[in-house]
Scaffold this active site. Structure first.
Site, PDB file in Angstrom:
ATOM      1  NE  ARG A 100      -3.249   0.314  -0.625  1.00 20.75           N
ATOM      2  CZ  ARG A 100      -3.712   0.304  -1.857  1.00 20.75           C
ATOM      3  NH1 ARG A 100      -3.555   1.371  -2.628  1.00 20.75           N
ATOM      4  NH2 ARG A 100      -4.298  -0.772  -2.341  1.00 20.75           N
ATOM      5  CE  LYS A 135      -1.916  28.354  -3.804  1.00 26.27           C
ATOM      6  NZ  LYS A 135      -2.822  28.962  -4.803  1.00 26.27           N
ATOM      7  CE  LYS A 167       1.603  34.900  -2.848  1.00 26.46           C
ATOM      8  NZ  LYS A 167       1.024  33.541  -2.949  1.00 26.46           N
ATOM      9  CD  GLU A 200       0.422  38.337  -4.936  1.00 31.09           C
ATOM     10  OE1 GLU A 200       0.451  37.098  -4.991  1.00 31.09           O
ATOM     11  OE2 GLU A 200      -0.258  38.961  -4.095  1.00 31.09           O
ATOM     12  CG  ASP A 222      -2.038  37.147  -7.940  1.00 29.72           C
ATOM     13  OD1 ASP A 222      -1.908  35.960  -8.268  1.00 29.72           O
ATOM     14  OD2 ASP A 222      -2.861  37.540  -7.093  1.00 29.72           O
TER      15      ASP A 222
END
Length: 284
Positions: A100, A135, A167, A200, A222
């Site tokens: 697995r 992410k 950001k 950004e 962005d």
């Protein structure tokens, strides 16, 4: 696997097996003699790009140092239904203990490699790089970013420590783009760090502020609409690296690349990738 952190991989194998096995694989312990050995095949049940073969070899070697893995299809290869990626000869109990973990790891990595490959193909004739993001699944980033590379795309940064990215939240918390950039450059100098700096921007007003303050590496545009993105690239005029981000899909990535950006970052490479269906079957 020189691209992978070997200590991280060893730790991953130990902890992942511990999570699954606990105090023992009681099913196998109950019904399979300890000395049994079997041969099994890794069978592909979907169309995509294979990834994780080298990790599977490490897992089998860990559960049974005498195991033998014969590889027929290497990482990064296009695969089809019914392809056999490898054959493993192993102690039967060890084989089922590892099954697995091998499948879960390879299915996830192959799904990411498959999606990354599709993005890479869309722009393969263009001077642009498709980048991943942070992410990723916690504690599995090193494997997921490895799968991105196998699929033909590129890693942006490994974490918060190896690249500066200013950001929107940093800018809002700091007060302005100018203040954030100045503070970052002072911090890097005081701490004798050499890191790239991305800023950004959300609109042309912020873009002009970045151009005025300078002292950065890359400007990330962005969620710019295509006409605005094209205009921004012209305004920057080669003074800094240019990255597009936000809403990037397989349907839009080429049009974004055609605006002249150097990089396109997409969290979808990892957070939206599915799994490639695989199975491990003992040969009778």
């Amino acid at each position: 696997m020189e691209e992978l952190d070997q200590q991280l991989l060893a730790k991953f194998i130990v902890e992942a097996l511990a999570e699954d096995v606990g105090d023992g694989d009681h099913t196998s312990l109950a019904c399979i003699p300890s000395g049994n050995r079997n041969t099994a095949e890794l069978i592909v049940k979907d169309v995509g790009v294979l990834a994780g073969v080298e990790i599977a070899k490490r897992i089998f070697n860990y559960v049974d140092p005498d195991s033998t893995v014969t590889v027929f299809i290497e990482d990064g290869t296009d695969v089809d239904v019914k392809d056999v990626a490898f054959e493993v000869e192993c102690n039967s109990r060890a084989l089922l203990k590892a099954e697995r973990l091998v499948l879960n790891t390879m299915q996830r990595m192959s799904g990411i490699a498959t999606l990354s490959s599709r993005f890479a193909v869309e722009v393969e004739d263009m001077p642009v790089k498709i980048l991943d993001t942070r992410k990723t699944t916690p504690l599995l980033r090193f494997l997921e970013k490895y799968a991105v590379r196998i699929g033909g795309c590129y890693n942006y940064r490994d974490g918060l420590y190896d690249w500066i990215m200013i950001k929107d939240n940093h800018i809002d918390a700091c007060g302005s783009i100018t203040a954030a950039v100045e503070h970052v450059n002072t911090y890097l100098k005081e701490n004798e760090l050499e890191l790239g700096i991305t800023v950004e921007v959300r609109n042309l007003v912020e873009l002009h502020e970045v151009l005025n303050v300078g002292n950065i590496t890359r400007i990330m545009l962005d969620n710019f609409e295509l006409p605005l993105l094209e205009e921004a690239v012209k305004v920057i005029d080669g003074r800094f690296q240019v990255e597009a981000s936000g809403g990037v899909t397989l349907q839009t990535v080429r049009k974004i690349a055609e605006t002249g950006v150097h990089y396109i970052s997409s969290g979808a490479l990892t957070h939206s990738a599915g799994s490639l269906d695989l199975s491990l079957k003992i040969k009778k």
